[in-house]
Design an enzyme around this catalytic site. Structure first.
Site, short mmCIF file in Angstrom:
data_model
loop_
_atom_site.label_atom_id
_atom_site.label_comp_id
_atom_site.label_asym_id
_atom_site.label_seq_id
_atom_site.Cartn_x
_atom_site.Cartn_y
_atom_site.Cartn_z
N SER A 265 0.83 -1.30 0.01
CA SER A 265 -0.07 -0.03 -0.08
C SER A 265 1.11 1.28 -0.15
O SER A 265 2.00 1.20 0.64
CB SER A 265 -0.96 0.02 1.32
OG SER A 265 -1.46 1.22 1.47
N TYR B 9 -1.93 -0.23 10.84
CA TYR B 9 -2.33 -1.02 9.24
C TYR B 9 -1.17 -0.61 8.30
O TYR B 9 -0.36 -1.69 7.66
CB TYR B 9 -3.48 -0.36 8.59
CG TYR B 9 -3.50 -0.58 7.17
CD1 TYR B 9 -4.09 -2.04 6.74
CD2 TYR B 9 -3.32 -0.01 6.13
CE1 TYR B 9 -3.87 -2.42 5.41
CE2 TYR B 9 -3.30 -0.16 4.81
CZ TYR B 9 -3.79 -1.36 4.19
OH TYR B 9 -3.63 -1.91 3.25
N LYS C 295 1.90 -3.51 6.80
CA LYS C 295 2.46 -3.87 5.38
C LYS C 295 4.09 -3.53 5.16
O LYS C 295 4.63 -4.09 4.57
CB LYS C 295 1.68 -2.89 4.44
CG LYS C 295 0.20 -3.12 4.43
CD LYS C 295 -0.35 -4.23 3.67
CE LYS C 295 -1.63 -4.69 3.39
NZ LYS C 295 -2.04 -5.93 2.76
P1 NAD Z 1 -11.07 -6.46 1.02
O1 NAD Z 1 -11.35 -6.28 2.64
O2 NAD Z 1 -12.18 -6.28 0.24
O3 NAD Z 1 -10.41 -7.90 0.73
C1 NAD Z 1 -9.54 -8.67 1.69
C2 NAD Z 1 -10.34 -10.10 1.53
O4 NAD Z 1 -9.28 -10.78 2.43
C3 NAD Z 1 -11.57 -10.21 2.07
O5 NAD Z 1 -12.28 -11.03 1.06
C4 NAD Z 1 -11.58 -10.69 3.38
O6 NAD Z 1 -12.72 -11.71 4.09
C5 NAD Z 1 -10.27 -11.52 3.41
N1 NAD Z 1 -9.70 -11.87 4.87
C6 NAD Z 1 -9.33 -10.97 5.61
N2 NAD Z 1 -8.86 -11.58 6.70
C7 NAD Z 1 -8.56 -12.75 6.46
C8 NAD Z 1 -8.00 -13.85 7.11
N3 NAD Z 1 -7.68 -14.07 8.30
N4 NAD Z 1 -7.99 -15.19 6.36
C9 NAD Z 1 -8.41 -15.31 5.06
N5 NAD Z 1 -9.04 -14.37 4.40
C10 NAD Z 1 -9.21 -13.19 5.24
O7 NAD Z 1 -9.64 -5.47 0.66
P2 NAD Z 1 -9.31 -5.15 -0.60
O8 NAD Z 1 -9.68 -3.58 -0.85
O9 NAD Z 1 -9.62 -6.01 -1.85
O10 NAD Z 1 -7.74 -5.08 -0.46
C11 NAD Z 1 -6.97 -6.34 -0.68
C12 NAD Z 1 -5.60 -6.20 -0.31
O11 NAD Z 1 -5.16 -4.89 -0.83
C13 NAD Z 1 -5.27 -5.92 1.35
O12 NAD Z 1 -4.33 -6.57 1.63
C14 NAD Z 1 -5.26 -4.42 1.50
O13 NAD Z 1 -4.55 -4.14 2.41
C15 NAD Z 1 -4.47 -3.99 0.25
N6 NAD Z 1 -4.57 -2.62 -0.18
C16 NAD Z 1 -6.06 -2.31 -0.44
C17 NAD Z 1 -6.13 -0.94 -0.91
C18 NAD Z 1 -7.54 -0.17 -1.08
O14 NAD Z 1 -7.67 0.99 -1.04
N7 NAD Z 1 -8.75 -1.23 -1.10
C19 NAD Z 1 -5.14 0.12 -1.11
C20 NAD Z 1 -3.86 -0.57 -0.74
C21 NAD Z 1 -3.68 -1.79 -0.60
C1 WQD Z 2 -8.88 10.22 0.21
C2 WQD Z 2 -9.22 11.51 0.47
C3 WQD Z 2 -9.61 12.24 2.61
C4 WQD Z 2 -13.59 10.51 3.23
C5 WQD Z 2 -6.54 5.16 2.31
C6 WQD Z 2 -5.51 4.26 3.03
C7 WQD Z 2 -4.52 3.96 2.41
C8 WQD Z 2 -5.15 2.86 1.23
C9 WQD Z 2 -6.02 3.82 0.36
C10 WQD Z 2 -5.21 0.56 1.73
C11 WQD Z 2 -8.54 12.17 1.58
C12 WQD Z 2 -10.84 12.65 1.57
C13 WQD Z 2 -12.06 10.79 2.85
C14 WQD Z 2 -14.69 11.47 3.10
C15 WQD Z 2 -12.96 12.98 2.54
N1 WQD Z 2 -5.78 1.92 1.63
N2 WQD Z 2 -11.98 12.10 2.23
N3 WQD Z 2 -14.20 12.71 3.03
O1 WQD Z 2 -6.91 8.32 2.96
O2 WQD Z 2 -5.95 8.35 0.81
O3 WQD Z 2 -6.03 6.28 1.69
O4 WQD Z 2 -7.06 4.28 1.14
O5 WQD Z 2 -4.12 0.23 2.00
O6 WQD Z 2 -3.86 3.08 3.19
O7 WQD Z 2 -5.11 5.22 4.04
O8 WQD Z 2 -8.16 7.24 0.97
O9 WQD Z 2 -10.45 7.27 0.37
O10 WQD Z 2 -9.77 7.40 3.01
O11 WQD Z 2 -9.45 9.29 1.56
O12 WQD Z 2 -12.78 14.44 2.26
O13 WQD Z 2 -15.46 11.09 3.66
O14 WQD Z 2 -10.54 12.02 0.57
O15 WQD Z 2 -9.27 13.26 3.64
O16 WQD Z 2 -7.96 13.31 1.24
P1 WQD Z 2 -6.68 7.73 1.74
P2 WQD Z 2 -9.45 7.79 1.41
#
Ligand code: NAD
Ligand code: WQD
Length: 353
Positions: free
Chosen positions: A129, A155, A159
């Site tokens: 991330s 979190y 990572k």
């Molecule tokens: P998500 O929560 O939709 O998907 C994660 C999946 O993992 C879910 O289906 C959940 O049920 C499963 N899971 C959680 N804990 C588990 C466990 N202990 N055993 C088995 N399964 C488990 O999240 P996502 O948005 O699809 O994210 C996927 C990956 O990408 C994650 O590792 C997240 O940290 C990373 N990531 C997401 C974002 C984002 O903004 N969505 C950004 C950067 C990184």
């Molecule tokens: C985006 C922008 C908020 C909600 C997060 C995680 C990051 C990654 C991606 C997993 C920011 C603003 C938000 C609202 C707002 N996930 N905002 N009103 O914070 O960039 O990143 O998601 O790995 O780890 O931190 O994403 O979508 O929460 O926010 O004004 O109701 O929108 O302040 O500037 P962020 P976000």
């Protein structure tokens, strides 16, 4: 990647995992999925099958930390490579439940690595991330992969720790090959409207929140601060379409063969959008002006986080193809077709505000 290549997808029923399953199935890959469904629904994999017309070899309800169950999955199927999505992902929740976050995200990854080692599987694509850059992102300007890692919450730290473990494992056990993909802000949905992002409770993230305002489940968007040093004063992020993220995983699988050890790549567009630009673009997608209020900054937020994507473009030729209007269009289609996510009616915890 051989067509008969079998990939284990952990967290395959989640937001990014399910879209990646579609992409891989459409390219002839054989898939085995494990998920504990703690943040997803069983219907998701049915929808993946409906979209692709292909079958997932097997899916298991398994907690990634359960080494015994995981070993049984590897023993039953000839797994060639793993894509590891399964994790807890909410920054705010990680501040309230740090132990649970480290346990699932770090403990889940070490459990998976030990089973992979025992079973002789050495190829892994890991979900990292942009949040690992943390405070380092304060400086402004696109962030490349050499930006120091300075996570500011459990979190993001989980990572960063996983990346460190994976890099050490690759250094000390040279047969391991790991590609860590540092996603910026994945949003959008499958263009069919069958798959998308379903937050539990009140959404933390901007796009799902805006989407619920558009469908009438919430009255207005709270914009967290308009006094940032950006063009319109609201914070800027690098949003990218989840189908582009899915494609990056397919390309990563193909590149594992020519990877040596551990490599991390930013996965973003290189282009930032402000909070107000997102609200406006979503308003155009749903053909109405979406109400918003400016409120205080959210603690821990930075002004701008945009990826420098030179490395992935130069080395893999991967470029995202979908722009912000397409992200909003597809998120809106999913929201309209699935106003309560994969459930058929409003769950209690999601009352109208
Ligand atoms: P998500 O929560 O939709 O998907 C994660 C999946 O993992 C879910 O289906 C959940 O049920 C499963 N899971 C959680 N804990 C588990 C466990 N202990 N055993 C088995 N399964 C488990 O999240 P996502 O948005 O699809 O994210 C996927 C990956 O990408 C994650 O590792 C997240 O940290 C990373 N990531 C997401 C974002 C984002 O903004 N969505 C950004 C950067 C990184
Ligand atoms: C985006 C922008 C908020 C909600 C997060 C995680 C990051 C990654 C991606 C997993 C920011 C603003 C938000 C609202 C707002 N996930 N905002 N009103 O914070 O960039 O990143 O998601 O790995 O780890 O931190 O994403 O979508 O929460 O926010 O004004 O109701 O929108 O302040 O500037 P962020 P976000």
């Amino acid at each position: 990647m051989r067509p008969s290549h079998t990939t284990l997808v952990t967290g395959g029923a989640g937001f990014i995992g399910s879209h990646t399953c579609v992409e891989l199935l459409n390219h002839g890959c054989e898939l085995v999925v494990v998920d504990d469904y703690s943040n997803s629904a069983r219907q998701v994999l049915e929808r993946v099958r409906a979209i692709t017309g292909r079958t997932i070899v097997a899916d298991y309800e398994v907690d990634i930390r359960d080494r015994h169950a995981l070993s049984a999955v590897f023993e039953r199927h000839g797994i060639d490579a793993v894509i590891h999505f399964a994790a807890r992902k909410a920054v705010g929740a990680s501040m309230r439940m740090p132990v649970e976050y480290y346990d699932t995200n770090v403990g889940g990854t070490t459990a998976l690595l030990s089973v992979m080692r025992e079973q002789g599987v050495k190829d892994l694509v890991f979900s990292s991330s942009c949040s690992i850059y943390g405070e380092a992102g304060q400086g402004g300007g696109p962030l490349d992969e050499h930006t120091p890692v300075r996570p500011t919450n459990p979190y993001a730290a989980s990572k960063a720790i996983c990346e460190r473990i994976l890099a050490d494992v690759c250094r000390l056990c040279p047969e391991f090959r790991v590609l860590s993909l540092r996603y910026f802000n994945p949003v959008g949905a499958h263009p069919s409207g069958l798959l998308g992002e379903v937050p539990s409770g009140v959404p933390d993230n901007l796009m799902p929140y805006v989407s619920q305002v558009a469908v009438g489940r919430r009255t207005h968007v709270n914009v967290f601060g308009d006094d940032y040093p950006t063009a319109d004063g609201t914070a800027v992020r690098d949003y990218l379409h989840v189908m582009d993220v899915a494609e990056a995983h397919r390309i990563a699988l193909e590149h594992l063969a020519d990877t040596e050890g551990f490599r991390a790549y930013n996965i973003g567009t290189g282009k930032g959008s402000s909070v107000l630009q997102v609200i406006k673009a979503f308003g155009e997608a749903c053909e109405r002006q979406l109400p918003y209020r400016i409120v205080a900054r959210r603690p821990g937020d930075v002004a701008e986080l945009v990826a420098d994507v030179t490395a992935v473009q130069r080395e893999w030729g991967w470029r995202p193809t979908q722009d912000l209007p397409a992200m909003c269009r597809d998120a809106w289609k999913f929201q309209q077709l699935n106003p309560f996510g994969y459930r058929t009616r409003e769950p209690k915890e999601m009352e109208f505000q």
